[in-house]
Design an enzyme around this catalytic site. Structure first.
Site, PDB file in Angstrom:
ATOM      1  N   ASP A  36       0.816  -1.214   0.000  1.00 45.41           N
ATOM      2  CA  ASP A  36       0.000   0.000   0.000  1.00 45.41           C
ATOM      3  C   ASP A  36       0.855   1.272   0.000  1.00 45.41           C
ATOM      4  OD1 ASP A  36       1.024  -0.293   2.494  1.00 45.41           O
ATOM      5  OD2 ASP A  36      -0.863   0.013   3.570  1.00 45.41           O
ATOM      6  N   HIS A 240      23.148   1.278 -18.739  1.00 42.85           N
ATOM      7  CA  HIS A 240      22.117   1.721 -17.795  1.00 42.85           C
ATOM      8  C   HIS A 240      22.322   1.114 -16.408  1.00 42.85           C
ATOM      9  CE1 HIS A 240      19.173   2.990 -21.211  1.00 42.85           C
ATOM     10  NE2 HIS A 240      20.116   3.871 -20.986  1.00 42.85           N
ATOM     11  N   ASP A 257      26.324   9.381 -14.561  1.00 38.51           N
ATOM     12  CA  ASP A 257      25.330   9.971 -15.459  1.00 38.51           C
ATOM     13  C   ASP A 257      24.144  10.327 -14.578  1.00 38.51           C
ATOM     14  OD1 ASP A 257      23.294  10.521 -17.269  1.00 38.51           O
ATOM     15  OD2 ASP A 257      23.840   8.905 -18.643  1.00 38.51           O
ATOM     16  N   ASP A 268      20.683  16.335 -17.855  1.00 40.71           N
ATOM     17  CA  ASP A 268      21.222  14.999 -18.132  1.00 40.71           C
ATOM     18  C   ASP A 268      22.714  15.149 -18.407  1.00 40.71           C
ATOM     19  OD1 ASP A 268      21.668  12.405 -18.924  1.00 40.71           O
ATOM     20  OD2 ASP A 268      20.455  12.508 -20.752  1.00 40.71           O
ATOM     21  N   HIS A 347      25.699   3.359 -28.628  1.00 39.82           N
ATOM     22  CA  HIS A 347      24.495   4.201 -28.577  1.00 39.82           C
ATOM     23  C   HIS A 347      24.663   5.411 -29.471  1.00 39.82           C
ATOM     24  CE1 HIS A 347      26.442   7.113 -25.828  1.00 39.82           C
ATOM     25  NE2 HIS A 347      26.911   6.075 -25.169  1.00 39.82           N
ATOM     26  N   HIS A 351      19.929  12.915 -27.691  1.00 42.43           N
ATOM     27  CA  HIS A 351      18.466  12.811 -27.765  1.00 42.43           C
ATOM     28  C   HIS A 351      17.900  14.176 -27.404  1.00 42.43           C
ATOM     29  CE1 HIS A 351      18.739  12.542 -23.354  1.00 42.43           C
ATOM     30  NE2 HIS A 351      19.715  11.678 -23.554  1.00 42.43           N
ATOM     31  N   HIS A 358      14.468  11.665 -22.066  1.00 46.62           N
ATOM     32  CA  HIS A 358      14.475  11.353 -23.492  1.00 46.62           C
ATOM     33  C   HIS A 358      13.204  11.993 -24.027  1.00 46.62           C
ATOM     34  CE1 HIS A 358      17.063   7.596 -22.483  1.00 46.62           C
ATOM     35  NE2 HIS A 358      17.759   8.703 -22.494  1.00 46.62           N
ATOM     36  N   GLU A 381      26.466  13.293 -26.162  1.00 46.79           N
ATOM     37  CA  GLU A 381      27.013  12.336 -25.197  1.00 46.79           C
ATOM     38  C   GLU A 381      27.764  11.168 -25.823  1.00 46.79           C
ATOM     39  OE1 GLU A 381      23.981   9.864 -23.273  1.00 46.79           O
ATOM     40  OE2 GLU A 381      22.444  11.163 -24.131  1.00 46.79           O
ATOM     41  N   TYR A 385      33.323   2.344 -24.623  1.00 48.04           N
ATOM     42  CA  TYR A 385      33.142   1.350 -23.557  1.00 48.04           C
ATOM     43  C   TYR A 385      33.902   0.090 -23.949  1.00 48.04           C
ATOM     44  CZ  TYR A 385      29.299   4.628 -23.151  1.00 48.04           C
ATOM     45  OH  TYR A 385      28.557   5.790 -23.084  1.00 48.04           O
ATOM     46  N   ARG A 403      31.902   8.225 -20.762  1.00 52.83           N
ATOM     47  CA  ARG A 403      30.883   9.027 -21.468  1.00 52.83           C
ATOM     48  C   ARG A 403      31.010  10.460 -20.978  1.00 52.83           C
ATOM     49  NH1 ARG A 403      27.009   5.982 -20.912  1.00 52.83           N
ATOM     50  NH2 ARG A 403      25.837   6.727 -19.097  1.00 52.83           N
ATOM     51  N   GLU A 405      28.805  13.916 -21.329  1.00 52.28           N
ATOM     52  CA  GLU A 405      27.477  14.331 -21.794  1.00 52.28           C
ATOM     53  C   GLU A 405      27.133  15.733 -21.311  1.00 52.28           C
ATOM     54  OE1 GLU A 405      24.202  11.951 -20.226  1.00 52.28           O
ATOM     55  OE2 GLU A 405      22.912  12.653 -21.851  1.00 52.28           O
TER      56      GLU A 405
HETATM   57  N1  GLY Z   1      20.724   9.202 -18.779  1.00 51.76           N
HETATM   58  C1  GLY Z   1      20.317   8.540 -19.935  1.00 51.76           C
HETATM   59  C2  GLY Z   1      20.927   9.142 -21.110  1.00 51.76           C
HETATM   60  O1  GLY Z   1      21.973   9.714 -21.024  1.00 51.76           O
HETATM   61  O2  GLY Z   1      20.376   9.111 -22.161  1.00 51.76           O
HETATM   62 MN    MN Z   2      22.673  10.729 -19.379  1.00 49.62          MN
HETATM   63 MN    MN Z   3      21.349  11.421 -22.243  1.00 47.85          MN
END
Ligand code: GLY
Ligand code: MN
Ligand code: MN
Length: 435
Positions: A36, A240, A257, A268, A347, A351, A358, A381, A385, A403, A405
């Protein structure tokens, strides 16, 4: 965001919808965490974008040209007993006074009222599939109208996805939205700086996550825009990774991140830095390649360029870099054609960014990449890797996940990097970590 901003958005959407139409959009449901216990409520971004209304159990209906008011908000009634437990509700009075609805009805009366709002309309703007329960109810209301056709009532003939117009609007940020995004970016930058300054071998990743959350909340951002990724060493190669449960080892990199949500807008940011404050030679070599790719991609963010230009610039630099250090072999042109970078950069370079991390908005118009225009906001970004599963690569490169970003706003002249307050130059990062 002030009330006029929401009014302006509804007006704009209704202009796009045209006459003889109606738009229907339900609020996000309250979701349970376990038994609950509820998750903190977060309004659906489309719903909030049009209303600024933060409560669950609500439906907004827009009827362009309706004599008794175009903006109708169904929401919970005031209930003093419930409000003792869960806090105040706007109620119908608040919906009209504070949220500027032309008309407001109790959500429990929607079955009686909504079919009447559909009467003699041609087009219903509604996004099917997001809520199967609500889809069924809408079908029920339409069927009820259909049964009255002999009484001369016309049933809407067309169902159109609401997302098309709405998401295109959300792609172009207003000055008030940009202000909120700048703030989200600044808060997140400070959080990353605090994380760099508190990092040392032996800590758990989640202890660094705690530093991020501390700054978010202290600075007025109650929630992260998405679960923070805090991955040391091999975990940095998991795109992720949100467990954040390992200890941080001397000699490893830490990939963070994380971004705050401020007034419903996301930041982000990713940064990658050495746990012990000093990049190793191999780490620094790959880091410099990713940083060069990131600069090259940001350089491409300007009006008139298309969505894919930054990505193309990034993969070119990454591929050249991997070739220079001997991880890839062959001619640059062929390597790019073969997407030889893909095992190490799987990737895309960014975005759209906005109310959702996103964010919404089309990346292509028909078959062509979207052209960048002032007011659009995106992330840049690139990363590399290389994990132990890359057995074709020399061991010295293993367990290096990087990364970098930033959040970038397209301006008339080019772009503004909203997240510029957090260092990414490796010397600057090392200096900050020894301070
Ligand atoms: N944090 C997810 C991305 O960088 O797209
Ligand atoms: Mn990110
Ligand atoms: Mn991102």
């Amino acid at each position: 965001m002030n009330a006029q901003e929401f009014t302006k958005r509804r007006k704009h959407l209704m202009e796009l919808m045209g006459p003889d139409s109606v738009a229907i959009l339900p609020a996000a449901p309250q979701r349970m965490r376990n038994r609950d216990t509820e998750f903190h409520y977060r309004q659906d971004s489309d719903f909030y974008y049009l209303t600024g209304f933060p409560e669950p159990e609500a439906v907004v209906v827009l009827v362009p040209g309706r004599e008794h008011g175009e903006y109708i908000l169904f929401c919970r009634e005031n209930d003093l007993d419930m409000e003792v437990w869960n806090g105040p509700r706007a109620g119908q009075e608040g919906a009209v006074e504070r949220y500027k609805a032309d008309d407001s009805f109790p959500i429990d009366d929607i079955d009686d009222i909504l079919p009447g709002l559909l009467e003699n309309k041609e087009r219903v703007f509604y996004t099917m599939g997001a809520s199967p329960d609500f889809d069924q109810r809408l079908i029920g209301w339409v069927n009820r109208l259909r049964k009255q056709s002999r009484a001369g009532i016309h049933t809407p003939g067309e169902f159109v996805s609401l997302e098309h117009h709405l998401h295109d609007m959300r792609l172009y940020k207003s000055s008030q939205e940009i202000k909120a995004m700048r703030r989200a970016a600044q808060i997140s930058a400070r959080a990353h700086i605090r994380a760099m300054q508190s990092c040392k071998p032996g800590l758990y990743e989640y202890q660094i996550e705690a530093e991020l959350l501390h700054t978010f909340m202290q600075q007025g951002a109650r929630f992260p825009a998405y679960p923070s990724i805090v991955g040391g060493g091999a975990n940095g190669c998991i795109l992720h990774y949100i467990e954040n449960y390992s200890t941080l080892n001397d000699g490893d990199l830490l990939l963070i991140d994380a971004g705050a949500e401020y007034d419903y807008y996301a930041a982000d940011i990713s940064r990658t830095f050495p746990v012990n404050g000093k990049y190793s030679k191999a780490q620094r070599t790959l880091y410099d390649i990713v940083l060069e790719a990131q600069y090259a991609a940001i350089e491409q963010v300007k009006p008139g360029n298309h969505w894919n230009d930054p990505h193309e610039a990034a993969v070119k630099v990454l591929t050249q870099g991997l070739k220079d250090v001997g991880i890839l072999k062959g001619g640059l042109k062929k390597l790019l054609e073969d997407q030889a970078y893909k095992p190490y950069y799987m990737h895309r370079t960014g975005h759209w960014l906005g109310m959702d991390v996103h964010d919404v908005g089309d990346y292509k118009v028909d078959t062509e990449w979207r052209v960048l225009e002032p007011g659009m906001t995106l992330t840049i970004e690139p990363g590399l890797y290389i994990s132990a599963r890359h057995s074709e690569v020399a061991k010295k490169w293993h367990n290096i996940g990087i990364r970098i970003e930033d959040d970038v706003l397209v301006t008339k002249e080019g772009c503004e990097v909203l997240t510029r307050d957090v260092p990414k130059d490796p010397d600057e990062i090392e200096a900050l970590m020894t301070e």
